[in-house]
Design an enzyme around this catalytic site. Sequence first.
Site, PDB file in Angstrom:
ATOM      1  CG  HIS A  42      -2.020  -1.017   1.072  1.00  0.00           C
ATOM      2  ND1 HIS A  42      -3.276  -0.715   0.618  1.00  0.00           N
ATOM      3  CD2 HIS A  42      -2.026  -2.357   1.276  1.00  0.00           C
ATOM      4  CE1 HIS A  42      -4.018  -1.810   0.577  1.00  0.00           C
ATOM      5  NE2 HIS A  42      -3.274  -2.831   0.978  1.00  0.00           N
TER       6      HIS A  42
ATOM      7  CG  ASP B 238      -0.052   9.410   0.679  1.00  0.00           C
ATOM      8  OD1 ASP B 238      -0.037   8.230   1.081  1.00  0.00           O
ATOM      9  OD2 ASP B 238      -0.807  10.283   1.144  1.00  0.00           O
TER      10      ASP B 238
HETATM   11  P1  ADQ Z   1      -2.751   6.041   4.897  1.00  0.00           P
HETATM   12  O1  ADQ Z   1      -1.357   6.514   5.032  1.00  0.00           O
HETATM   13  O2  ADQ Z   1      -3.470   5.810   6.155  1.00  0.00           O
HETATM   14  O3  ADQ Z   1      -2.881   4.728   4.002  1.00  0.00           O
HETATM   15  P2  ADQ Z   1      -4.786   7.461   3.201  1.00  0.00           P
HETATM   16  O4  ADQ Z   1      -4.820   6.770   1.920  1.00  0.00           O
HETATM   17  O5  ADQ Z   1      -4.942   8.926   3.074  1.00  0.00           O
HETATM   18  O6  ADQ Z   1      -3.453   7.223   4.013  1.00  0.00           O
HETATM   19  O7  ADQ Z   1      -5.949   6.911   4.114  1.00  0.00           O
HETATM   20  C1  ADQ Z   1      -6.261   7.482   5.344  1.00  0.00           C
HETATM   21  C2  ADQ Z   1      -7.675   7.089   5.742  1.00  0.00           C
HETATM   22  O8  ADQ Z   1      -7.909   7.459   7.091  1.00  0.00           O
HETATM   23  C3  ADQ Z   1      -8.726   7.774   4.899  1.00  0.00           C
HETATM   24  O9  ADQ Z   1      -9.754   6.866   4.635  1.00  0.00           O
HETATM   25  C4  ADQ Z   1      -9.217   8.930   5.800  1.00  0.00           C
HETATM   26  O10 ADQ Z   1     -10.558   9.263   5.583  1.00  0.00           O
HETATM   27  C5  ADQ Z   1      -9.020   8.343   7.179  1.00  0.00           C
HETATM   28  N1  ADQ Z   1      -8.679   9.387   8.170  1.00  0.00           N
HETATM   29  C6  ADQ Z   1      -7.580  10.133   8.248  1.00  0.00           C
HETATM   30  N2  ADQ Z   1      -7.642  10.971   9.293  1.00  0.00           N
HETATM   31  C7  ADQ Z   1      -8.808  10.753   9.882  1.00  0.00           C
HETATM   32  C8  ADQ Z   1      -9.467  11.319  11.009  1.00  0.00           C
HETATM   33  N3  ADQ Z   1      -8.930  12.262  11.758  1.00  0.00           N
HETATM   34  N4  ADQ Z   1     -10.664  10.841  11.317  1.00  0.00           N
HETATM   35  C9  ADQ Z   1     -11.244   9.866  10.588  1.00  0.00           C
HETATM   36  N5  ADQ Z   1     -10.691   9.319   9.527  1.00  0.00           N
HETATM   37  C10 ADQ Z   1      -9.483   9.748   9.171  1.00  0.00           C
HETATM   38  C11 ADQ Z   1      -1.962   3.842   3.322  1.00  0.00           C
HETATM   39  C12 ADQ Z   1      -0.988   4.509   2.362  1.00  0.00           C
HETATM   40  C13 ADQ Z   1      -1.757   5.340   1.346  1.00  0.00           C
HETATM   41  C14 ADQ Z   1      -2.768   4.462   0.614  1.00  0.00           C
HETATM   42  C15 ADQ Z   1      -3.613   3.665   1.596  1.00  0.00           C
HETATM   43  C16 ADQ Z   1      -4.469   2.632   0.880  1.00  0.00           C
HETATM   44  O11 ADQ Z   1      -0.076   5.322   3.079  1.00  0.00           O
HETATM   45  O12 ADQ Z   1      -0.865   5.926   0.400  1.00  0.00           O
HETATM   46  O13 ADQ Z   1      -3.622   5.299  -0.152  1.00  0.00           O
HETATM   47  O14 ADQ Z   1      -2.802   2.973   2.532  1.00  0.00           O
HETATM   48  O15 ADQ Z   1      -3.704   1.804   0.066  1.00  0.00           O
END
Ligand code: ADQ
Length: 679
Positions: free
Chosen positions: A166, A373
Amino acid sequence: MSRLLIISNRLPLNVERKEGKLHFQPSLGGLATALGAFYKSRPSLWLGWPGIEQEKVKKGEEKEIEDRLAEEQCYPVFLSGKDVDDFYFGFCNQTIWPLFHYFPQYVEYDPILWQAYQRVNEIFADAIVKVAKEDDIFWVQDYHFMLLPRMIRDRLPKATIGYFLHIPFPSYEVYRLLPWSREIVEGLLGANLVGFHTHDYVWHFLNSARNLLGYSSSMGWITTPDHVSKADVFPIGIGYEHYSSIAKSPEVDAEVKKFKEKLGDRKTIVSVDRLDYSKGIPNRLEAYGLFLEKHPEYREKVVFILVIGPSRIRVPHYAELKRRIEEMVGTINGRFGTIGWTPLEYLYSPIPYHALLGLYKMADVCPITPVRDGMNLVAKEYLATKIDGKGVLILSETTGAARELGDAIMVNPNNIEEIAQAFADSLAMPEKEQIERNRAMQERIKRYDVSRWAGDFIDKLSETVKVETGTVPESMSNKTMIELKSQSQKARKRLFLLDYDGTLVPFAKTPEEARPDKELLKLLGELNSNAKNEVVLISGRDKSTLDRWFGALKTGMVAEHGVWMKAKGGDWGMMAGLSNEWKDEARAILKLAVDRIAGSLIEEKDYSIAWHYRKADPRISQRHIREIVNDLLNLTANSNLKVLEGSKVVEVKSANLNKGLTAQQWLSTGELGLYPRHR
Ligand code: ADQ
């Protein structure tokens, strides 16, 4: 339908102890949400750490946890507090995470943490074997388990194993900093299919497999000693319909109303991230400060809501980042704020689902500026809530999402001026343009949503295994052997296509030493003298060597991988359209290699050139060999040449030539149809 076993660090259900009692709560985070619906739609079991350390589980509670999780098709793998510290907070998040996100200065190279990583991967491998049934499909998730595919394969050699990363796979020059880089690539290659978000990551991975382990690849396929692996691209999506339909709900509208009552008719900028240095939060804040400075007309008219989800706070760099962000928030609010206007609203907490969607729905601008990312799901979630199509996405070009969402305002995450300008441009963008840009991006993420992502991965995994079944050499079974004998005895004509080096004779230190012995010559002679038989030696050797060794036998021969061919008792004919103008430059590279690596030698043929290093000191590092191969690959890029790596030999030749193709031509034309007889 086969059962799917998903393996990830955390389960979709998290176990906690509150006031002495066990509590089961849905896990926050992308993966659980992403795969939640998919795994329940088919026979499956999800394995992961339940979130509570082994020592905190009382006697008898293990069973209670197992039973409750089984209701959700989940299976717990318990870890001790020490394992969680050294594996998760240690190797995963202080070694792999910073390195793979291009923060080498943050990386801990600690053998104790590496041992914990190996140990926890082993614990999972053992747990998997305990629950696995025949025909199960294994799908390993993310950077916590990069050794696991190989460990499963060692225990269950015939298993169907998929792996998805991921986070980014970094470029080889960064990846090679890891002292355990070989082990990790070997671990991943235990899978039949290794998935990444973007083509760059695939390319970086293949490059590392080649440089570190000498595996060449073709169209993403790598042949390892016991199976075939494919590396491919699967950009993760979100549950688009789910987000967009919830965004229309009265609950979300109520949240929007609540926010608006507080903020008035001010424009809103909303960003949502987990606390992480890879997310580029300080740069974004600096850019916001610069924007307010350069555009006083927006003061009091805009509010930035900065939402940060608590994460990995036990890792020192995260705690440090939190302090820094809070300081910056204070500085900006102190500098620009007025009574009645706070330019930056800061929330450090998980946000309930409807409130999160309400924030997205309300936001006029959503700046996503990670320095790295893997994908970034927030960008997609934001777009999915834009029912009326209005809103502007600012997106860093170093996110995986940038590969798909080309209509966003793209920024370089380190260019503060550019991000500040992007704030101004977004706020000034006409609604018509906003809608046009968003509609195109929405179409894409609606089409390729998370169930399509998971479905595509599993379909591709099954295809990969099917391809493998047809390509991996297997020992001939007794039954086949008997069948072959009986068929060949009955046949009117028999064609023997025989490879030479490594097949009829073992590899030797120099090409000249691998000459045929009397016994082999006698055998070939007898085979060829039978009128029903046609014997063809297919070799990469030059034609004069083949003539010298086998000329008297009058067998069919193919030299230089197909440059030259001759039929039984005939003359040599050459493949048309070959050139060797390129040889001088390749020779120059190989001469340097011979100077550098004592005992290695060049073999010149008419239309190819080979470098042998079998005789060289066996301790010569793979690195030197890789550097030479890389120089040759750079030389031959975009040409019709191929760099072929064999057993202790590297050869440059025309890409149109290979033994398989030659054999096919022999079969289809009866012998030398495509070759002029004399040259
Ligand atoms: P993450 O680094 O966790 O994932 P991201 O893809 O942005 O990054 O996902 C974060 C998730 O957490 C989103 O669904 C967001 O809505 C939720 N989130 C963040 N802050 C929050 C908050 N304060 N309250 C509630 N929800 C919150 C890793 C990789 C990414 C990749 C994903 C999926 O780092 O690059 O996109 O996996 O493969």
